[in-house]
Write an enzyme that holds these catalytic residues in place. Sequence first.
Site: not given
Length: 135
Positions: A45, A47, A56, A58, A89, A92
């Site tokens: 991930n 940010e 993310c 993934e 999530c 994803c």
Amino acid sequence: MNKHLRDQLIQRAVDAKKTSYSPYSKFRVGASILTSDGEIFSGCNVENASYGLAICAERNAVFQAAFAGKRKIVAVAVTSDEKAFITPCGACRQVLSEFADGNAEIILVSAAGKTKSVKFKKIFPTPPALEKLKK
Ligand SMILES: [Zn+2]
């Protein structure tokens, strides 16, 4: 998937977690994906100070595979520092559904290395599809 490949996929997710850029949430995530031709791609991930721009692990991994020309995902591993399993999530899952069918194996990996496998269709049973528009 044989055990060696499965272990490799899991290890790549664990390694990817170490490169997580998560200074705001401190929630490190690593993911790896196995493509139909046996290649593994991984991502962490990332940010951003503008929170909504974070990506993310993934999706990071999926986009790297797509950039390398891969179009079929057969397995995914995802891990974090949580004791419990975390799952991809909603965003994803949608992105994965572009390249993975319902039988893709999703391997959830706890911080301690415990694993649990689920079929993609179990966590995303009715993906919106635009098959007719695909070329
Ligand atoms: Zn996600």
